[in-house]
Design a protein around this motif. Structure first.
Motif: not given
Length: 283
Positions: A260-264, A267-270, A273-281
């Protein structure tokens, strides 16, 4: 508004009740897991026979010398039938405590550490175990054989004077007809539950403050887990076997918590990353 009420009910009642129910199942899961995985057998084979003999010897003496006097004393507070029932549980509890003190402190703890670590390795979390002992490659296909000697002090559960004092202080609850024993198990399980995850806390490098915070957020889960664990300790002769399977059950729970911890965290990392680089996603 109704959706808000349903959401609040789920957070306050449904989810906590579900989590407590699943926590209660882990001691039984540990028994089934142990029986179904023969690679764990060598860890207890040499110690199970002396444990059973010691438990039998202690119980025979307690029932022969102390059972009737304790039932007679309980009869002063109970109706006829409940004195015999509570007297039986009282002697079983005394036997489990004496056997654990005589056997667990000297011979069992090392085996419990090995069982706990082997289950974590089998579940794929050897990275945790490697902090305290070497773990060889998977070519052996046997988690126990993959374990090296501990390189740091490794204790499954610390000696807790406070737990023993609470055990003695709460024993008079057995005077209460019918509900005394369940109350005793719950109140002692409050302390016993988190201690079953001492090894996990060490592998996570938790300090005292982190341990207490982690256990506090799962207080009822640990309490009920501890109560079921202690109830299994009351089963005559097999209490030492269930002491071993408890290490498997706590490791299974730790593995699920890690999942559970590693999945969370993933998810936070993903999301970050999406927020920091919206165009790349963007597609």
């Amino acid at each position: 508004m109704s959706q808000l009420r349903v959401g609040a009910a789920q957070r306050v009642f449904i989810y906590p009740t579900r989590d407590v129910f699943f926590a209660c199942l882990y001691p039984l899961k540990g028994v089934l897991y142990f029986v179904a995985h023969p690679f764990l057998y060598p860890l207890v084979r040499a110690r199970l026979l002396p444990a059973i003999l010691l438990s039998t010897f202690v119980l025979m003496n307690l029932f022969f010398f102390t059972y009737l006097p304790q039932v007679a004393f309980l009869a002063l507070f109970h109706r006829t039938g409940s004195a015999w029932v509570n007297g039986t549980f009282l002697v079983l509890g005394e036997g489990a405590a004496i056997t654990a003190i005589l056997f667990e402190c000297f011979l069992v703890d090392e085996s419990q550490v090995d069982i706990f670590d082997a289950v974590l390795v089998h579940k794929g979390y050897e990275d945790l175990v490697k902090q305290y002992r070497p773990v060889s490659e998977d070519s052996l296909n046997n988690p126990v054989l993959r374990l090296g000697k501990p390189t740091k002090s490794s204790v499954y559960g610390p000696f807790s004077l406070r737990q023993i004092v609470e055990f003695v202080v709460l024993l008079p609850l057995s005077f209460v007809p019918y509900v005394g024993i369940p109350l005793f198990l719950l109140l002692t399980g409050y302390r016993a539950g988190p201690l079953q995850h001492w090894r996990y806390f060490k592998l996570r490098d938790f300090d005292r403050k982190q341990r207490n915070a982690f256990a506090k957020t799962r207080r009822w889960q640990y309490t009920w887990y501890g109560a079921i664990y202690l109830a299994l300790q009351l089963i005559p002769v097999l209490s030492m076997f269930f002491l071993m399977t408890a290490a498997a059950s706590s490791a299974l729970w730790a593995a699920d918590l890690e999942t559970q911890r590693r999945r969370q965290e993933a998810s936070v990392f993903e999301a970050a990353r999406y927020t920091d680089n919206p165009e790349g996603n963007a597609v």
